[in-house]
Design a protein around this motif. Structure first.
Motif, PDB file in Angstrom:
ATOM      1  N   VAL A 263      11.140  25.556  50.867  1.00 47.25           N
ATOM      2  CA  VAL A 263      10.922  26.379  49.668  1.00 47.25           C
ATOM      3  C   VAL A 263      12.248  27.044  49.294  1.00 47.25           C
ATOM      4  O   VAL A 263      12.920  27.609  50.163  1.00 47.25           O
ATOM      5  CB  VAL A 263       9.848  27.455  49.940  1.00 47.25           C
ATOM      6  CG1 VAL A 263       9.761  28.436  48.763  1.00 47.25           C
ATOM      7  CG2 VAL A 263       8.501  26.805  50.195  1.00 47.25           C
ATOM      8  N   PRO A 264      12.669  26.985  48.025  1.00 46.78           N
ATOM      9  CA  PRO A 264      13.912  27.667  47.638  1.00 46.78           C
ATOM     10  C   PRO A 264      13.848  29.162  47.932  1.00 46.78           C
ATOM     11  O   PRO A 264      12.851  29.823  47.594  1.00 46.78           O
ATOM     12  CB  PRO A 264      14.000  27.400  46.128  1.00 46.78           C
ATOM     13  CG  PRO A 264      13.176  26.175  45.904  1.00 46.78           C
ATOM     14  CD  PRO A 264      12.060  26.244  46.902  1.00 46.78           C
ATOM     15  N   LEU A 265      14.893  29.662  48.561  1.00 49.32           N
ATOM     16  CA  LEU A 265      14.919  31.071  48.952  1.00 49.32           C
ATOM     17  C   LEU A 265      16.029  31.823  48.228  1.00 49.32           C
ATOM     18  O   LEU A 265      17.069  31.263  47.899  1.00 49.32           O
ATOM     19  CB  LEU A 265      15.158  31.197  50.463  1.00 49.32           C
ATOM     20  CG  LEU A 265      14.149  30.543  51.399  1.00 49.32           C
ATOM     21  CD1 LEU A 265      14.540  30.785  52.854  1.00 49.32           C
ATOM     22  CD2 LEU A 265      12.735  31.076  51.140  1.00 49.32           C
ATOM     23  N   VAL A 266      15.769  33.117  47.990  1.00 42.54           N
ATOM     24  CA  VAL A 266      16.817  34.045  47.566  1.00 42.54           C
ATOM     25  C   VAL A 266      17.128  34.867  48.811  1.00 42.54           C
ATOM     26  O   VAL A 266      16.307  35.680  49.245  1.00 42.54           O
ATOM     27  CB  VAL A 266      16.356  34.956  46.418  1.00 42.54           C
ATOM     28  CG1 VAL A 266      17.503  35.876  45.999  1.00 42.54           C
ATOM     29  CG2 VAL A 266      15.864  34.127  45.241  1.00 42.54           C
ATOM     30  N   ALA A 267      18.280  34.620  49.406  1.00 39.67           N
ATOM     31  CA  ALA A 267      18.575  35.180  50.726  1.00 39.67           C
ATOM     32  C   ALA A 267      19.621  36.278  50.659  1.00 39.67           C
ATOM     33  O   ALA A 267      20.466  36.317  49.759  1.00 39.67           O
ATOM     34  CB  ALA A 267      19.071  34.077  51.658  1.00 39.67           C
ATOM     35  N   ASN A 268      19.533  37.164  51.640  1.00 41.11           N
ATOM     36  CA  ASN A 268      20.591  38.150  51.816  1.00 41.11           C
ATOM     37  C   ASN A 268      21.826  37.484  52.415  1.00 41.11           C
ATOM     38  O   ASN A 268      21.741  36.401  52.997  1.00 41.11           O
ATOM     39  CB  ASN A 268      20.119  39.281  52.732  1.00 41.11           C
ATOM     40  CG  ASN A 268      19.055  40.147  52.074  1.00 41.11           C
ATOM     41  OD1 ASN A 268      17.876  39.950  52.296  1.00 41.11           O
ATOM     42  ND2 ASN A 268      19.478  41.088  51.262  1.00 41.11           N
ATOM     43  N   ALA A 269      22.975  38.140  52.295  1.00 40.47           N
ATOM     44  CA  ALA A 269      24.231  37.604  52.825  1.00 40.47           C
ATOM     45  C   ALA A 269      24.156  37.473  54.345  1.00 40.47           C
ATOM     46  O   ALA A 269      23.410  38.206  55.007  1.00 40.47           O
ATOM     47  CB  ALA A 269      25.392  38.500  52.418  1.00 40.47           C
ATOM     48  N   PRO A 270      24.921  36.538  54.940  1.00 40.31           N
ATOM     49  CA  PRO A 270      24.806  36.247  56.377  1.00 40.31           C
ATOM     50  C   PRO A 270      24.984  37.452  57.290  1.00 40.31           C
ATOM     51  O   PRO A 270      24.362  37.502  58.352  1.00 40.31           O
ATOM     52  CB  PRO A 270      25.923  35.218  56.600  1.00 40.31           C
ATOM     53  CG  PRO A 270      26.067  34.532  55.289  1.00 40.31           C
ATOM     54  CD  PRO A 270      25.822  35.600  54.253  1.00 40.31           C
ATOM     55  N   ARG A 271      25.810  38.439  56.936  1.00 34.71           N
ATOM     56  CA  ARG A 271      26.069  39.568  57.842  1.00 34.71           C
ATOM     57  C   ARG A 271      24.969  40.623  57.825  1.00 34.71           C
ATOM     58  O   ARG A 271      24.969  41.532  58.642  1.00 34.71           O
ATOM     59  CB  ARG A 271      27.400  40.227  57.479  1.00 34.71           C
ATOM     60  CG  ARG A 271      28.629  39.413  57.830  1.00 34.71           C
ATOM     61  CD  ARG A 271      29.887  40.152  57.441  1.00 34.71           C
ATOM     62  NE  ARG A 271      29.985  41.456  58.081  1.00 34.71           N
ATOM     63  CZ  ARG A 271      30.718  42.464  57.620  1.00 34.71           C
ATOM     64  NH1 ARG A 271      31.394  42.331  56.505  1.00 34.71           N
ATOM     65  NH2 ARG A 271      30.759  43.607  58.279  1.00 34.71           N
ATOM     66  N   THR A 272      24.024  40.521  56.904  1.00 33.31           N
ATOM     67  CA  THR A 272      22.989  41.544  56.799  1.00 33.31           C
ATOM     68  C   THR A 272      21.931  41.372  57.886  1.00 33.31           C
ATOM     69  O   THR A 272      21.694  40.268  58.390  1.00 33.31           O
ATOM     70  CB  THR A 272      22.308  41.487  55.422  1.00 33.31           C
ATOM     71  OG1 THR A 272      21.705  40.197  55.257  1.00 33.31           O
ATOM     72  CG2 THR A 272      23.309  41.726  54.295  1.00 33.31           C
TER      73      THR A 272
END
Length: 301
Positions: free
Chosen positions: A189-198
């Motif tokens: 499912v397409p995701l809106v993700a937080n940045a990797p360091r969060t």
């Protein structure tokens, strides 16, 4: 080093042009230009490249500005402290927190303090969690609010509340029909993700690793509120901090519980080097009460 030159640099970096810098400083463009030229000569390296009659900050200028911003922030704080002392504002609290916390927890507590105590004043500095970690050793604050993990010997940490992550999407998304969103529902499912360091992104990545899957990230942002807003536009599903999701809720957005549970521990941070005042403890009590009420509030349908 000439303070006026540093202020001119700050005005330019924040305003983006000589014209905006001049307006911020209530000076003419030639005056600001001369201040910047004098600063450039003083530091001994180029601060700007001149392109088509425009000033463009160099990489050195951006690196230097990080130090200038901190120095001027400290100077501003000293000036304000002097004014408060002169005005006998002894019940002032400097608050360091993330932007979404202001709406979710802080506003009501500050409003109550202001209503009950005419002598209460506050300054609120909103920064992302990542920025808070970076600024902890530099900021002058009385009370901070952030999320664990946090490792810093200069602060005392006290728990506030534990909040669970939720799934955020547009109301007409197929998954909105479910009462609970499970991690396996988000495979492919397409995701809106937080940045990797969060913290949030690290938790999501961990959940996918346990399933032997890779998240399908369509959009990425370090800002949880932005992630929720993009998900509400139908651009993907976001797994978000429950407080962030609630504070950014608007019509057309669906928020659902997320499993397996991802827990986020909210804490107060207090500087170890200064005594805590009664007004700080009073405000902290109101924030903690608001946090517990918000954490137990039913999710919007």
């Amino acid at each position: 080093m000439n303070i006026k030159g540093l202020e001119a640099l700050r005005a330019f970096m924040e305003g983006g042009s000589l014209n905006n810098a001049a307006e911020r400083l209530h000076r003419t463009q030639p005056q600001v230009s001369r201040l910047l030229a004098a600063l450039e000569e003083e530091v001994g390296f180029p601060l700007f490249s001149r392109t088509k009659r425009r000033l463009v900050p160099t990489r050195e200028a951006r690196d230097f500005y990080g130090h200038v911003e901190h120095a001027l922030y400290s100077l501003d704080e000293a000036i304000l402290a002097g004014r408060r002392i002169r005005a006998r504002q002894s019940r002032h609290v400097r608050i360091l927190t993330a932007p979404h916390i202001t709406n979710a927890l802080l506003s009501d507590a500050v409003a109550t303090m202001t209503l009950n105590d005419p002598g209460f004043t506050a300054s609120i500095d909103s920064r992302s969690r990542i920025d808070i970690e970076v600024w902890l050793g530099r900021e002058r604050f009385d009370l901070g609010i952030t999320v664990l993990p946090l490792d810093n010997d200069s602060i005392d940490v006290e728990p506030i509340v534990t909040v669970r992550a939720v799934a955020v999407m547009r109301q007409d998304h197929p998954l909105a029909a479910k009462t609970v969103i499970e991690a396996r529902d988000l495979i492919d499912v397409p995701l809106v993700a937080n940045a990797p360091r969060t913290v949030m992104r690290q938790c999501v990545d961990s959940a996918f690793r346990r399933m032997g899957a890779t998240p399908r990230i369509r959009l990425e942002t370090p800002n949880g509120v932005v992630a929720c807003e993009l998900a509400a536009r139908g651009l993907g599903v976001a797994v978000a901090d429950g407080f962030v999701a609630r504070s950014s809720f608007k019509p057309g957005m669906a928020i659902r519980p997320f499993e397996p549970a991802v827990e986020l521990d909210y804490v107060f941070i207090f500087p170890r080097w200064q005594a805590r005042t009664a007004v700080v403890d009073e405000l902290a009590g109101l924030i903690r009460k608001a946090a517990h009420e918000e954490a137990t509030r039913q999710l919007p349908a």
